[in-house]
Write a protein that holds these residues in place. Sequence first.
Motif, PDB file in Angstrom:
ATOM      1  N   PHE A   1     -32.424  25.242   9.768  1.00 53.38           N
ATOM      2  CA  PHE A   1     -31.269  25.797   9.058  1.00 53.38           C
ATOM      3  C   PHE A   1     -31.111  25.058   7.734  1.00 53.38           C
ATOM      4  CE2 PHE A   1     -30.773  27.576  13.104  1.00 53.38           C
ATOM      5  CZ  PHE A   1     -29.841  28.603  13.043  1.00 53.38           C
ATOM      6  N   LEU A   2     -30.843  25.816   6.696  1.00 53.06           N
ATOM      7  CA  LEU A   2     -30.793  25.267   5.340  1.00 53.06           C
ATOM      8  C   LEU A   2     -29.568  25.793   4.608  1.00 53.06           C
ATOM      9  CD1 LEU A   2     -33.636  24.920   2.763  1.00 53.06           C
ATOM     10  CD2 LEU A   2     -31.692  26.368   2.194  1.00 53.06           C
ATOM     11  N   ASN A   3     -28.885  24.884   3.892  1.00 52.15           N
ATOM     12  CA  ASN A   3     -27.751  25.264   3.049  1.00 52.15           C
ATOM     13  C   ASN A   3     -28.262  25.485   1.634  1.00 52.15           C
ATOM     14  OD1 ASN A   3     -26.253  24.730   5.330  1.00 52.15           O
ATOM     15  ND2 ASN A   3     -25.522  22.748   4.608  1.00 52.15           N
ATOM     16  N   SER A   4     -28.173  26.721   1.174  1.00 54.60           N
ATOM     17  CA  SER A   4     -28.667  27.065  -0.148  1.00 54.60           C
ATOM     18  C   SER A   4     -27.544  27.010  -1.167  1.00 54.60           C
ATOM     19  CB  SER A   4     -29.281  28.467  -0.140  1.00 54.60           C
ATOM     20  OG  SER A   4     -29.658  28.862  -1.450  1.00 54.60           O
ATOM     21  N   GLY A   5     -27.898  26.603  -2.397  1.00 60.27           N
ATOM     22  CA  GLY A   5     -26.931  26.593  -3.474  1.00 60.27           C
ATOM     23  C   GLY A   5     -26.485  27.973  -3.900  1.00 60.27           C
ATOM     24  N   SER A   6     -27.097  29.013  -3.330  1.00 56.20           N
ATOM     25  CA  SER A   6     -26.665  30.377  -3.594  1.00 56.20           C
ATOM     26  C   SER A   6     -25.529  30.797  -2.667  1.00 56.20           C
ATOM     27  CB  SER A   6     -27.840  31.353  -3.452  1.00 56.20           C
ATOM     28  OG  SER A   6     -28.403  31.292  -2.148  1.00 56.20           O
ATOM     29  N   ASP A   7     -24.838  29.784  -2.087  1.00 56.12           N
ATOM     30  CA  ASP A   7     -23.676  30.016  -1.210  1.00 56.12           C
ATOM     31  C   ASP A   7     -24.031  30.847   0.011  1.00 56.12           C
ATOM     32  OD1 ASP A   7     -21.906  28.485  -2.652  1.00 56.12           O
ATOM     33  OD2 ASP A   7     -21.101  30.152  -3.813  1.00 56.12           O
ATOM     34  N   ARG A   8     -25.105  30.427   0.673  1.00 54.36           N
ATOM     35  CA  ARG A   8     -25.508  31.091   1.905  1.00 54.36           C
ATOM     36  C   ARG A   8     -26.206  30.081   2.802  1.00 54.36           C
ATOM     37  NH1 ARG A   8     -28.322  35.544  -1.112  1.00 54.36           N
ATOM     38  NH2 ARG A   8     -28.474  36.610   0.889  1.00 54.36           N
ATOM     39  N   VAL A   9     -26.254  30.412   4.086  1.00 60.01           N
ATOM     40  CA  VAL A   9     -26.969  29.604   5.064  1.00 60.01           C
ATOM     41  C   VAL A   9     -28.171  30.414   5.533  1.00 60.01           C
ATOM     42  CG1 VAL A   9     -26.869  28.419   7.287  1.00 60.01           C
ATOM     43  CG2 VAL A   9     -24.863  28.452   5.784  1.00 60.01           C
ATOM     44  N   LEU A  10     -29.336  29.777   5.579  1.00 61.36           N
ATOM     45  CA  LEU A  10     -30.570  30.440   5.970  1.00 61.36           C
ATOM     46  C   LEU A  10     -31.181  29.727   7.173  1.00 61.36           C
ATOM     47  CD1 LEU A  10     -32.142  30.691   2.396  1.00 61.36           C
ATOM     48  CD2 LEU A  10     -30.874  32.496   3.594  1.00 61.36           C
ATOM     49  N   ALA A  11     -31.926  30.476   7.977  1.00 64.84           N
ATOM     50  CA  ALA A  11     -32.710  29.899   9.066  1.00 64.84           C
ATOM     51  C   ALA A  11     -34.164  30.296   8.865  1.00 64.84           C
ATOM     52  CB  ALA A  11     -32.200  30.373  10.418  1.00 64.84           C
ATOM     53  N   LEU A  12     -35.055  29.297   8.915  1.00 64.20           N
ATOM     54  CA  LEU A  12     -36.476  29.529   8.678  1.00 64.20           C
ATOM     55  C   LEU A  12     -37.277  29.197   9.914  1.00 64.20           C
ATOM     56  CD1 LEU A  12     -35.033  28.475   5.916  1.00 64.20           C
ATOM     57  CD2 LEU A  12     -37.370  28.245   5.089  1.00 64.20           C
ATOM     58  N   ASP A  13     -38.395  29.923  10.105  1.00 63.13           N
ATOM     59  CA  ASP A  13     -39.282  29.613  11.214  1.00 63.13           C
ATOM     60  C   ASP A  13     -40.321  28.585  10.772  1.00 63.13           C
ATOM     61  OD1 ASP A  13     -41.255  30.970   9.761  1.00 63.13           O
ATOM     62  OD2 ASP A  13     -41.172  32.771  11.006  1.00 63.13           O
ATOM     63  N   ALA A  14     -41.271  28.281  11.651  1.00 65.34           N
ATOM     64  CA  ALA A  14     -42.244  27.230  11.389  1.00 65.34           C
ATOM     65  C   ALA A  14     -43.200  27.571  10.258  1.00 65.34           C
ATOM     66  CB  ALA A  14     -43.029  26.918  12.658  1.00 65.34           C
ATOM     67  N   ARG A  15     -43.275  28.842   9.864  1.00 64.89           N
ATOM     68  CA  ARG A  15     -44.134  29.253   8.754  1.00 64.89           C
ATOM     69  C   ARG A  15     -43.396  29.255   7.412  1.00 64.89           C
ATOM     70  NH1 ARG A  15     -45.925  34.811  11.415  1.00 64.89           N
ATOM     71  NH2 ARG A  15     -43.675  34.730  11.782  1.00 64.89           N
ATOM     72  N   GLY A  16     -42.099  28.934   7.443  1.00 65.76           N
ATOM     73  CA  GLY A  16     -41.315  28.938   6.221  1.00 65.76           C
ATOM     74  C   GLY A  16     -40.721  30.280   5.886  1.00 65.76           C
ATOM     75  N   THR A  17     -40.762  31.216   6.828  1.00 67.67           N
ATOM     76  CA  THR A  17     -40.201  32.549   6.618  1.00 67.67           C
ATOM     77  C   THR A  17     -38.726  32.554   6.985  1.00 67.67           C
ATOM     78  OG1 THR A  17     -42.322  33.579   7.131  1.00 67.67           O
ATOM     79  CG2 THR A  17     -40.356  34.983   7.255  1.00 67.67           C
ATOM     80  N   VAL A  18     -37.892  33.110   6.114  1.00 68.22           N
ATOM     81  CA  VAL A  18     -36.473  33.239   6.422  1.00 68.22           C
ATOM     82  C   VAL A  18     -36.289  34.341   7.459  1.00 68.22           C
ATOM     83  CG1 VAL A  18     -34.203  33.851   5.509  1.00 68.22           C
ATOM     84  CG2 VAL A  18     -35.730  32.405   4.163  1.00 68.22           C
ATOM     85  N   VAL A  19     -35.734  33.976   8.599  1.00 64.83           N
ATOM     86  CA  VAL A  19     -35.546  34.943   9.683  1.00 64.83           C
ATOM     87  C   VAL A  19     -34.077  35.246   9.945  1.00 64.83           C
ATOM     88  CG1 VAL A  19     -37.728  34.364  10.797  1.00 64.83           C
ATOM     89  CG2 VAL A  19     -35.661  33.102  11.417  1.00 64.83           C
ATOM     90  N   ARG A  20     -33.168  34.418   9.400  1.00 67.23           N
ATOM     91  CA  ARG A  20     -31.736  34.664   9.528  1.00 67.23           C
ATOM     92  C   ARG A  20     -31.074  34.308   8.205  1.00 67.23           C
ATOM     93  NH1 ARG A  20     -30.646  31.750  15.450  1.00 67.23           N
ATOM     94  NH2 ARG A  20     -32.197  32.986  16.609  1.00 67.23           N
ATOM     95  N   ASP A  21     -30.064  35.102   7.843  1.00 63.79           N
ATOM     96  CA  ASP A  21     -29.408  34.914   6.558  1.00 63.79           C
ATOM     97  C   ASP A  21     -27.929  35.252   6.719  1.00 63.79           C
ATOM     98  OD1 ASP A  21     -28.483  34.944   3.952  1.00 63.79           O
ATOM     99  OD2 ASP A  21     -29.967  36.360   3.201  1.00 63.79           O
ATOM    100  N   SER A  22     -27.076  34.300   6.398  1.00 64.13           N
ATOM    101  CA  SER A  22     -25.636  34.552   6.499  1.00 64.13           C
ATOM    102  C   SER A  22     -25.157  35.548   5.455  1.00 64.13           C
ATOM    103  CB  SER A  22     -24.860  33.244   6.328  1.00 64.13           C
ATOM    104  OG  SER A  22     -24.972  32.771   4.991  1.00 64.13           O
TER     105      SER A  22
END
Length: 277
Positions: free
Chosen positions: A54-75
């Motif tokens: 899970f990553l906090n982006s400066g674009s005011d959103r929270v993202l979840a990435l898998d082991a390949r670096g693909t965003v699979v969830r986006d707030s």
Amino acid sequence: MPLLVTSAAGANGDGHGALLAFAPDGQSLGAFSTDRRIADPRGLGVDRVAGLLFLNSGSDRVLALDARGTVVRDSGPIDGLNAGGGNFGADGRYSVGLRSARAIMAFAPALDAPGTLVLPPGIVPFPRGFAFAPDGRLFLASGIGPDGTGDNAIRAFAPNGAPLPRWHVADPELSPLDLILAPTGNVVVSSERPFGAPDAVTTIREYAARDGRLVRVFSPGRTARFLKPRGLRFGPDGHLYCVARDEVVAFDFTTGRCLGAVVTLPRLNGQALAFFP
């Protein structure tokens, strides 16, 4: 296991503005993900059960990435989020520090619903890092903000959000930047005092889980520059890692000895780190 580091960008750090990956030997592997939704990234949290970062982006959103670096969830964009650090609580929710609202907000791991406040707005002058104990207690570092205002303290809260006045830190040398809990349950923070000063004293400081008493101070000595220390994490080897300007520094947590810089990269300006997958 790769080491991932968020590098701040622009006026907030003049860094790479990316989520960077490093091999166990410290070699740079480049960007872990090139998804454009990752902008001026900050806090990180790992959901080991789901295998997601899970990553906090400066674009005011929270993202979840898998082991390949693909965003699979986006707030999706959250107006005014301005997220800092991130951490998982005992209830499985992913929480983020709100730098503008001066609070903490928790999200369901699916990122499919609005977040809920864990602590009310303005709870501290400027949240710098936080962690949840297994019993639900919350420890929150209160530091100095980019505008120079704030305080240097650590607050403790019961699972219901009530302050725990008997847990108290009295350390005039503290100026916290991030906070985690050690395997022992003790509170560990990175510190830069005075905050932002060219000659600031940079340390790692450990406080007793029971009452907030200062237990010991970790210093890099001459083994690392250790400028502008920020994010903290324990590695799979049990060592304590801290990301700083242009480097990631490791400490033997048992002895307190600094092991030196395990990663060096100009303009790293790291904010958070995680071992993933």
